[in-house]
Structures are given as structure tokens and as C-alpha cells.
Design a protein around this motif. Structure first.
Motif, PDB file in Angstrom:
ATOM      1  N   SER A   1      85.738  37.325  48.961  1.00 51.49           N
ATOM      2  CA  SER A   1      86.521  37.810  47.813  1.00 51.49           C
ATOM      3  C   SER A   1      85.608  37.965  46.600  1.00 51.49           C
ATOM      4  N   VAL A   2      85.295  39.209  46.242  1.00 52.16           N
ATOM      5  CA  VAL A   2      84.350  39.480  45.147  1.00 52.16           C
ATOM      6  C   VAL A   2      84.781  38.830  43.830  1.00 52.16           C
ATOM      7  N   PRO A   3      86.081  38.809  43.482  1.00 56.86           N
ATOM      8  CA  PRO A   3      86.469  38.147  42.231  1.00 56.86           C
ATOM      9  C   PRO A   3      86.093  36.671  42.156  1.00 56.86           C
ATOM     10  N   ASP A   4      85.852  36.048  43.321  1.00 59.38           N
ATOM     11  CA  ASP A   4      85.426  34.640  43.316  1.00 59.38           C
ATOM     12  C   ASP A   4      83.924  34.490  43.096  1.00 59.38           C
ATOM     13  N   HIS A   5      83.166  35.562  43.269  1.00 62.08           N
ATOM     14  CA  HIS A   5      81.720  35.456  43.213  1.00 62.08           C
ATOM     15  C   HIS A   5      81.222  35.053  41.823  1.00 62.08           C
ATOM     16  N   GLY A   6      81.792  35.672  40.795  1.00 63.72           N
ATOM     17  CA  GLY A   6      81.388  35.320  39.443  1.00 63.72           C
ATOM     18  C   GLY A   6      81.668  33.861  39.134  1.00 63.72           C
ATOM     19  N   ARG A   7      82.784  33.397  39.605  1.00 64.62           N
ATOM     20  CA  ARG A   7      83.163  31.997  39.410  1.00 64.62           C
ATOM     21  C   ARG A   7      82.156  31.062  40.074  1.00 64.62           C
ATOM     22  N   ILE A   8      81.807  31.386  41.330  1.00 65.85           N
ATOM     23  CA  ILE A   8      80.880  30.552  42.089  1.00 65.85           C
ATOM     24  C   ILE A   8      79.479  30.587  41.493  1.00 65.85           C
ATOM     25  N   LEU A   9      79.018  31.776  41.146  1.00 64.87           N
ATOM     26  CA  LEU A   9      77.672  31.921  40.586  1.00 64.87           C
ATOM     27  C   LEU A   9      77.554  31.228  39.232  1.00 64.87           C
ATOM     28  N   THR A  10      78.620  31.299  38.445  1.00 70.77           N
ATOM     29  CA  THR A  10      78.627  30.599  37.161  1.00 70.77           C
ATOM     30  C   THR A  10      78.505  29.099  37.366  1.00 70.77           C
ATOM     31  N   MET A  11      79.195  28.591  38.383  1.00 68.41           N
ATOM     32  CA  MET A  11      79.119  27.166  38.705  1.00 68.41           C
ATOM     33  C   MET A  11      77.708  26.784  39.139  1.00 68.41           C
ATOM     34  N   LEU A  12      77.100  27.608  40.009  1.00 68.33           N
ATOM     35  CA  LEU A  12      75.753  27.308  40.489  1.00 68.33           C
ATOM     36  C   LEU A  12      74.728  27.405  39.356  1.00 68.33           C
ATOM     37  N   GLU A  13      74.972  28.314  38.423  1.00 66.87           N
ATOM     38  CA  GLU A  13      74.087  28.410  37.263  1.00 66.87           C
ATOM     39  C   GLU A  13      74.198  27.158  36.405  1.00 66.87           C
ATOM     40  N   LYS A  14      75.416  26.692  36.204  1.00 59.44           N
ATOM     41  CA  LYS A  14      75.630  25.484  35.411  1.00 59.44           C
ATOM     42  C   LYS A  14      74.963  24.274  36.058  1.00 59.44           C
ATOM     43  N   GLU A  15      74.899  24.288  37.402  1.00 62.71           N
ATOM     44  CA  GLU A  15      74.264  23.191  38.133  1.00 62.71           C
ATOM     45  C   GLU A  15      72.745  23.351  38.191  1.00 62.71           C
ATOM     46  N   GLY A  16      72.226  24.443  37.634  1.00 60.05           N
ATOM     47  CA  GLY A  16      70.781  24.637  37.546  1.00 60.05           C
ATOM     48  C   GLY A  16      70.131  25.238  38.769  1.00 60.05           C
ATOM     49  N   LEU A  17      70.919  25.777  39.701  1.00 60.08           N
ATOM     50  CA  LEU A  17      70.350  26.335  40.925  1.00 60.08           C
ATOM     51  C   LEU A  17      69.887  27.780  40.752  1.00 60.08           C
ATOM     52  N   ILE A  18      70.563  28.527  39.890  1.00 61.24           N
ATOM     53  CA  ILE A  18      70.206  29.925  39.662  1.00 61.24           C
ATOM     54  C   ILE A  18      70.341  30.240  38.177  1.00 61.24           C
ATOM     55  N   THR A  19      69.879  31.421  37.795  1.00 60.35           N
ATOM     56  CA  THR A  19      70.112  31.936  36.445  1.00 60.35           C
ATOM     57  C   THR A  19      70.612  33.366  36.581  1.00 60.35           C
ATOM     58  N   LEU A  20      71.693  33.669  35.878  1.00 58.99           N
ATOM     59  CA  LEU A  20      72.239  35.020  35.887  1.00 58.99           C
ATOM     60  C   LEU A  20      71.611  35.852  34.766  1.00 58.99           C
ATOM     61  N   LYS A  21      71.642  37.152  34.929  1.00 57.45           N
ATOM     62  CA  LYS A  21      71.132  38.052  33.894  1.00 57.45           C
ATOM     63  C   LYS A  21      71.855  37.794  32.581  1.00 57.45           C
ATOM     64  N   ALA A  22      71.126  37.860  31.504  1.00 55.48           N
ATOM     65  CA  ALA A  22      71.662  37.486  30.195  1.00 55.48           C
ATOM     66  C   ALA A  22      72.827  38.373  29.750  1.00 55.48           C
ATOM     67  N   ASP A  23      72.814  39.633  30.137  1.00 57.19           N
ATOM     68  CA  ASP A  23      73.818  40.565  29.629  1.00 57.19           C
ATOM     69  C   ASP A  23      75.027  40.722  30.556  1.00 57.19           C
ATOM     70  N   VAL A  24      75.101  39.937  31.629  1.00 53.63           N
ATOM     71  CA  VAL A  24      76.197  40.109  32.580  1.00 53.63           C
ATOM     72  C   VAL A  24      77.424  39.311  32.136  1.00 53.63           C
ATOM     73  N   GLU A  25      78.600  39.897  32.356  1.00 49.48           N
ATOM     74  CA  GLU A  25      79.855  39.182  32.142  1.00 49.48           C
ATOM     75  C   GLU A  25      80.051  38.263  33.343  1.00 49.48           C
ATOM     76  N   LYS A  26      80.022  36.957  33.095  1.00 58.98           N
ATOM     77  CA  LYS A  26      79.955  35.988  34.188  1.00 58.98           C
ATOM     78  C   LYS A  26      81.148  36.046  35.136  1.00 58.98           C
ATOM     79  N   THR A  27      82.334  36.370  34.646  1.00 62.55           N
ATOM     80  CA  THR A  27      83.510  36.383  35.511  1.00 62.55           C
ATOM     81  C   THR A  27      83.448  37.499  36.552  1.00 62.55           C
ATOM     82  N   VAL A  28      82.616  38.520  36.299  1.00 65.77           N
ATOM     83  CA  VAL A  28      82.500  39.617  37.266  1.00 65.77           C
ATOM     84  C   VAL A  28      81.098  39.702  37.858  1.00 65.77           C
TER      85      VAL A  28
END
Length: 280
Positions: free
Chosen positions: A144-171
Motif C-alpha cells: 500500500s503506497v500510502p503507507d510508505h511515507g509513514r514507514i519511511l518517516t518512522m525509519l528516518e526518525k530511528e536514524g536508519l535512512i534520510t529522506l530528500k529534504a524537499d519531499v512531503e513525508k506523508t507521500v
């Protein structure tokens, strides 16, 4: 003899009339109750949504509303059923998913009220913490693609990854990962409902599971997850209805009951923090 027969006939007719009078009176009372009671058909996931709704049923009955609950095992059919008017409302999805479904399918739905948050969890049969995940570890998550932003945001908060600075995290999507120091691999080929079984099979190195599916499979998110989404998550599960129906008396009554102290306390006690009630 004729007099006796006439008397018998009069008595018989009188008994029939009396019986009919009693029957009509009873049916009239029942009919008034039936006419006075409104039926609200709602679709929901088994856990925790249907369990919460079942707890709310007696409270709604006091308001003259009969709650007719249909359970669904996936995230697609409940919105189709709402669109086709097979149900009056559904309770299974969070706000970003609802918005994505509206955009993708053109559904004219609205959020009638937020009820709870289900923190998403990371589960692993092989490792006790996210820090233990090795380089190149496979992370299994919902298709489910709508869950991906949620999961990636969580993993970023846990320090495992970093998302692009200009991306809207929910999507955010996998392609929006800018830094992945452990070179984690992401497998997004599985339906959300299958993830508990994937975890039990020991597949991958870590599996991201929505709390409703985790609880339904006998997992305790607070004890079994090696990491859990923070309670301030914006992914509130809502009652969705067709546009305009949010002002119906029975929908307002449903939201009022689900926001009541009795139901809020039930959620806290039943799920011990794995499901968090909200009032918004």
C-alpha cells in the motif's frame, strides 16, 4: 338449539375480535419501535475497528440507532462498498489513505471524525533492535503506497535512512530516500494483511506491520515490536462517509459515542497502548 348456536357464534366472534385487538396493539408497539429505530450500516476491519464498534452498539441503541457491522479483510472493498451504498460508513483507514483513495478513484467521501491511532511497528524474528540490523538487511513492508511515507518517516526518525529534504513525508516513496548507510533493501510486494504470516515465516530481516493486523494475528505491538511508531503520528483512523452524510443524525451520534469517555477508556484498557484513542 338455534339460540344456543347464535350465542356460541357471538362468543366466538368476540374472542376473535379481542385476539385481533391484542395482536394489533402488540404489533403497533413493535412497529413504532422499529420505525423509531434507525439502522446504520458500517464496514470495518476485524481488529480493532469492529471490536470498538461492538462495544459502542449498546450505547447507540440507547439513542435509537441499531449498528449493523460488516467486517472486511482488506483495504479496497470497504471504500467500494461505501461508494455503491451497500454501507453507510466505514471505519478502517487513516487520513492519508482516505485522501489517496479519493484522488485515485474519485470517491466523494469525507472524514466524519477521527477515532484512534494504531502505531505501526517493526517486527523481527532475527534481531532485537533496529541497531542490530546488518548491512543489506531486507525490510518487508506493505504494498500500500500510502503507507510508505509513514514507514519511511518512522525509519528516518530511528536514524536508519534520510529522506530528500524537499519531499512531503506523508507521500514519500522508496525513490525519495537520499541516504541509506546500511544499504537496506525494501520489499514492497505484500498485501498488508499477509505481513503477520510473513513475519511468522521468518522472511526478511524486519517486517513493518500495521497494528490492526498485528493484534488480529495475536501479536502484542508493545511487547513484540522492536520499534513502534510514536503516538503523535498523524495517521488517525477515521469514520468515512459519503459527502453530505456527515451531518446525518445517526452519523453524529456514532462519532459522539466513539468519542465518549466509556469508549475511550475501553480502547485504552483493551489494547494497553497499542491503539490510542483520539478526539478530533
Amino acid at each position: 338449539m338455534k339460540k344456543w348456536l347464535s350465542t356460541l357464534l357471538i362468543v366466538a366472534v368476540a374472542l376473535v375480535i379481542a385476539a385481533c385487538g391484542t395482536s394489533n396493539e402488540d404489533e403497533g408497539g413493535s412497529g413504532e419501535g422499529s420505525e423509531g429505530t434507525k439502522t446504520l450500516k458500517i464496514g470495518a476491519s476485524n481488529v480493532p475497528h469492529a471490536e470498538i464498534l461492538n462495544e459502542a452498539k449498546p450505547l447507540l441503541e440507547e439513542k435509537g440507532i441499531e449498528l449493523d457491522i460488516t467486517t472486511f479483510q482488506d483495504y479496497i472493498v470497504p471504500n467500494q462498498a461505501l461508494e455503491s451504498k451497500d454501507i453507510d460508513a466505514n471505519y478502517f483507514q487513516h487520513i492519508p489513505y482516505l485522501e489517496s483513495q479519493k484522488e485515485e478513484h474519485g470517491y466523494d467521501f469525507v472524514n466524519a471524525g477521527g477515532i484512534h491511532i494504531e502505531p505501526i511497528g517493526v517486527y523481527s524474528e532475527k534481531y532485537d533492535s533496529l541497531d542490530d540490523l546488518p548491512e543489506g538487511a531486507t525490510i518487508i513492508m506493505s504494498s500500500s503506497v500510502p503507507d510508505h511515507g509513514r514507514i519511511l518517516t518512522m525509519l528516518e526518525k530511528e536514524g536508519l535512512i534520510t529522506l530528500k529534504a524537499d519531499v512531503e513525508k506523508t507521500v514519500a516513496t522508496i525513490e525519495d530516500i537520499e541516504d541509506n548507510p546500511k544499504k537496506l533493501k525494501f520489499d514492497t510486494e505484500y498485501e498488508a494483511s499477509l505481513l503477520p504470516q510473513i513475519y511468522n515465516n521468518g522472511e526478511g530481516d524486519a517486517v513493518l506491520i500495521n497494528s490492526n493486523y498485528a493484534i488480529d494475528a495475536g501479536l502484542n505491538p508493545l511487547e513484540d515490536a522492536i520499534a513502534l511508531e510514536a503516538e503523535e503520528s498523524p495517521y488517525v483512523n477515521v469514520i468515512a462517509v459519503r459527502s453530505g452524510d456527515e451531518d446525518k443524525e445517526e452519523i453524529k451520534a456514532l462519532i459522539e459515542v466513539l468519542h465518549s469517555q466509556e469508549i475511550q477508556d475501553f480502547i485504552l484498557e483493551k489494547y494497553n497502548g497499542a491503539v490510542v484513542p483520539v478526539k478530533e
